[in-house]
Design an enzyme around this catalytic site. Structure first.
Site, PDB file in Angstrom:
ATOM      1  N   GLU A 152      -3.945 -10.959  29.171  1.00 55.36           N
ATOM      2  CA  GLU A 152      -2.612 -11.514  29.454  1.00 55.36           C
ATOM      3  C   GLU A 152      -2.649 -12.902  30.065  1.00 55.36           C
ATOM      4  O   GLU A 152      -1.850 -13.768  29.706  1.00 55.36           O
ATOM      5  CB  GLU A 152      -1.810 -10.558  30.347  1.00 55.36           C
ATOM      6  N   HIS A 194       1.870   1.252  35.933  1.00 52.63           N
ATOM      7  CA  HIS A 194       2.634   0.933  34.722  1.00 52.63           C
ATOM      8  C   HIS A 194       4.141   1.050  34.928  1.00 52.63           C
ATOM      9  O   HIS A 194       4.900   1.166  33.980  1.00 52.63           O
ATOM     10  CB  HIS A 194       2.218   1.859  33.568  1.00 52.63           C
TER      11      HIS A 194
END
Lengths: 395, 331
Positions: free
Chosen positions: B61, B130
């Site tokens: 990312e 998450h």
């Protein structure tokens, strides 16, 4: 196998050297090797004969030297004003490393781009930014290239394909991949030179950028300006696998790499040119490591610059590995420069730097009303999007 | 019969239309192309648009978001997908330093027209790593825009506006909402021929007179449920205001609602400390103090990391019953 460009870096030889060197010098194996392996003259002659250098006119060569001298005078002058209290914050001087920016940027064309870290003054002048706007920026003045909003570490000139000036170590390396991505996406024959220091190679973002560059064949050239120290920590104390050096990290990404001795602007131009051609013609990345040395500390605020490095080491590099001295000697030997010419060149650059400092001193500070400019494009341009909703929440 | 499509389909339509609208739009992210999207938002787009416009990124990312930011400086309009917005934290330097501050530090010479989109919600039995909801964190940074649509109509209209915006827009969705349908007119039903929802304008989703339930994202849906209960069982007519965009913020719509109802609760799935509701309630206190008949309340996720075990995790998020109970305490 990655493509190692030069065969003049004998790793066995380097390993032997590392064991011989005392700890503070271990990071310098490249330079030590080069200096031991061949004389300056022979190294210089080899690279001077490269096509990209053989085609240089007398004026071109003098221009390269003049550009390096301009950077040094700019830096010395900004240092003077830092020490007298006119400039604060951080000031990361480029003195000693001038050949890297000047040599590599001298190779670029209209669709080539430049991005670097916080030691960015040299690259800024090399891409053609003016001393006035650069000096005014470190003084925090409204006439600065970033209107006094960025400071020493954050110079930008998109009209000259110069995308900063970035303060976080390694943070610019994905951006460099992105500039190259855009060049490729738009179908242009160009590249991005993305500079970083030897301390940045251990940042995760850099390795992610290398992977993307190799995976997607991005025309980006990462140039590690290896001055031996990530702030006060030597390469030997910060980076594993000293036997091969830093550029060899490219092997893990099957990327071309090379090591270059930064004392010679000819060697830099010859080495970087191969990478530029690879980027232009094959859309492939390259990782280059250029051995260089900063004469001053990490920044002017670095109080230990003569503690983690011995005075003898600093003097050795200033005397024997200074790119300006090296090119000056070369041009005198070639018969296209005299001591008087060099003195005049220095005086001219000093005057330009002094004038820039005068310009900066006389310039106004930014107005308080500018605090909320240059945050949102849509607000600055008074578009409908910029007028919709509240963008700022102070007071 | 008005056209009903899911939030997921609405996003896909918006992305598809912007790919057609501007050659510089490119969608990059993990599994967005050949896999058709981890949550199938981009399903079919790679087949239609090919490798240049839909790019599968490695799990990297910081690298690919940073790369997108760099490309945006040169005029590319990258739409980056984060499989979960929780993963923004590994790209934090790129998103907070590079995208947000380059314009300022260049004195306005550079801008980054990038969109970073993905689901930012808890409540799906995947554990704390998450389940992050970072809208307050990114909205804290001047230079960034933060958008959080609660239904399919806004998802389509806002993603299109976000892609056309010349500033970085962080677009926070919800996996729980992806399958929910709403009325979204097709383009031939629209006067302008396309659906663009302006960023920075809130929407009154339910008009009321007794209390303002102000929310963003999925908490809007929960608030609407609560409003129905309040009406049916307690004869309280709640107004529900959906921020849609957190920064820029439509404070006018918020204040108009509060001045009408004299009571307000901010509901969000974010954490309480310095959450969006903290900002909104402070603004209401400053700007509408004399209009208030009760303290402004905030209902947030429990101030704890997301619990894995589903029955407990559910209790961590704002529930309609909780909203009803708190509303009754001030009505």
């Amino acid at each position: 196998m990655g493509i190692k460009l030069s065969e003049n870096c004998d790793s066995k030889f380097q390993s032997a050297y590392i064991t011989l060197l005392s700890a503070p010098f271990q990071h310098r194996f490249i330079f030590s090797h080069r200096m031991a392996a061949k004389t300056k003259t022979s190294a210089q002659t080899d690279h001077k004969e490269a096509a990209i250098n053989a085609s240089l006119s007398k004026e071109d060569k003098l221009d390269l030297l003049r550009e390096m001298v301009r950077i040094r005078k700019f830096e010395q002058t900004s240092l003077k004003h830092y020490l007298n209290g006119s400039i604060g914050g951080f000031l990361h001087l480029y003195i000693g490393q001038e050949s890297v920016a000047v040599g590599s940027i001298s190779l670029l064309g209209d669709d080539d781009h430049v991005i670097t870290a916080y030691r960015d003054h040299g690259h800024a002048l090399a891409v053609g930014m003016g001393m006035d706007e650069c000096m005014a920026e470190v003084f925090g003045k409204a006439t600065g290239c970033s209107k006094g909003k960025g400071g020493s570490m954050h110079y930008f000139a998109p009209d000259k394909n110069y995308w900063g000036g970035h303060g976080i170590v390694g943070g610019q390396t994905p951006l460099g991949a992105g500039l190259a991505y855009a060049v490729k996406y738009q179908g242009k024959k160009g590249c991005c030179l993305c500079y970083l220091g030897d301390g940045a190679i251990n940042q995760g973002a850099f390795h992610e950028a290398l992977n993307l560059a190799a995976l997607w064949d991005l025309p980006v050239i990462y140039i590690i300006e290896n001055n031996g120290y990530s702030m006060g920590t030597s390469q030997a104390r910060s980076s594993a696998f000293p036997e091969e050096g830093l550029a060899a990290r490219a092997e893990g990404y099957n990327m071309a790499w090379d090591k270059i001795d930064g004392v010679s602007i000819y060697e830099i131009r010859a080495g970087v040119q191969k990478a530029v051609e690879r980027a232009h013609n094959e859309s492939k990345p390259t990782l280059l490591e250029i051995a260089t040395y900063r004469h001053k500390g990490h920044s002017v605020a670095d109080a230990n610059a003569e503690k983690y490095r011995t005075k003898e080491e600093i003097k050795t590099y200033m005397d024997k590995h200074d790119p300006i001295q090296f090119m000056k000697d070369d041009l005198i030997a070639e018969g296209i420069l005299t001591e008087e010419d060099f003195k005049a060149m220095n005086q001219e650059a000093q005057k330009e730097a002094n004038d820039a400092a005068d310009f900066a001193i006389k310039s106004p500070f930014p107005e308080e009303s500018e605090i909320f400019d240059d945050i949102y494009w849509e607000v600055d341009n008074n578009t409908e999007a910029g007028r919709t909703g509240r963008h700022f929440f102070h007071g | 019969m008005p056209r009903q499509i899911t939030y997921r389909e609405a996003l896909r339509e918006g992305l598809d239309e912007e790919l057609a609208h501007d050659d510089n739009v490119v969608i990059i992210g993990e599994e967005v192309a050949e896999y058709n999207g981890a949550y199938k938002v981009t399903e079919g787009l790679w087949e239609k648009w090919g490798d240049k416009r839909l790019v599968d990124a490695p799990i990297s990312e910081a690298g690919f978001i940073g790369m997108g930011i760099g490309a945006s400086m040169l005029g590319i309009r990258p739409v980056m997908e984060l499989m979960f917005y929780s993963f923004a934290y590994v790209a934090f330097d790129q998103m907070m330093n590079n995208a947000a501050t380059c314009r300022y530090m260049s004195g306005g010479l550079v801008n980054c027209p990038i969109v970073v989109r993905g689901p930012a919600n808890g409540g799906t039995n995947v554990g704390a790593t998450h389940s992050h909801t970072p809208e307050n964190i990114f909205a804290n940074m001047p230079g960034l825009k933060v958008v959080s649509p609660s239904d399919a109509y806004d998802a389509k209209g806002l993603i299109k506006s976000a892609i056309r915006d010349n500033d970085p827009v962080y677009f926070m969705e919800s996996t729980v909402l992806y399958g929910q349908t709403a009325e979204v007119p097709s383009n031939d039903e629209l006067e302008d021929g396309e659906l663009l929802v302006p960023i920075g304008r809130a929407k009154v989703k339910r008009e009321g007179t007794d209390i303002s339930l102000i929310a963003h994202g999925r908490a809007v849906i929960t608030s609407l449920e609560a409003a129905e209960i309040l009406a049916e069982k307690h004869n309280i007519n709640a107004e529900v205001v959906d921020l849609r965009s957190i920064r820029p913020l439509d404070e006018q719509t918020i204040m108009e609602s509060v001045r009408k109802t004299h009571r307000a609760i901010y509901i969000e799935e974010n954490k309480p400390f310095c959450g969006v509701g903290a900002q909104i309630s402070s603004m209401i206190m400053e700007q509408a103090f004399d209009d208030l008949d009760a303290p402004v309340l905030r209902i947030t996720s429990a101030d704890a990391p997301a619990f894995y075990s589903p029955p407990i995790e559910k209790l961590q998020l704002p529930q309609a019953d909780e909203i009803v109970e708190r509303a009754l305490s001030i009505c």
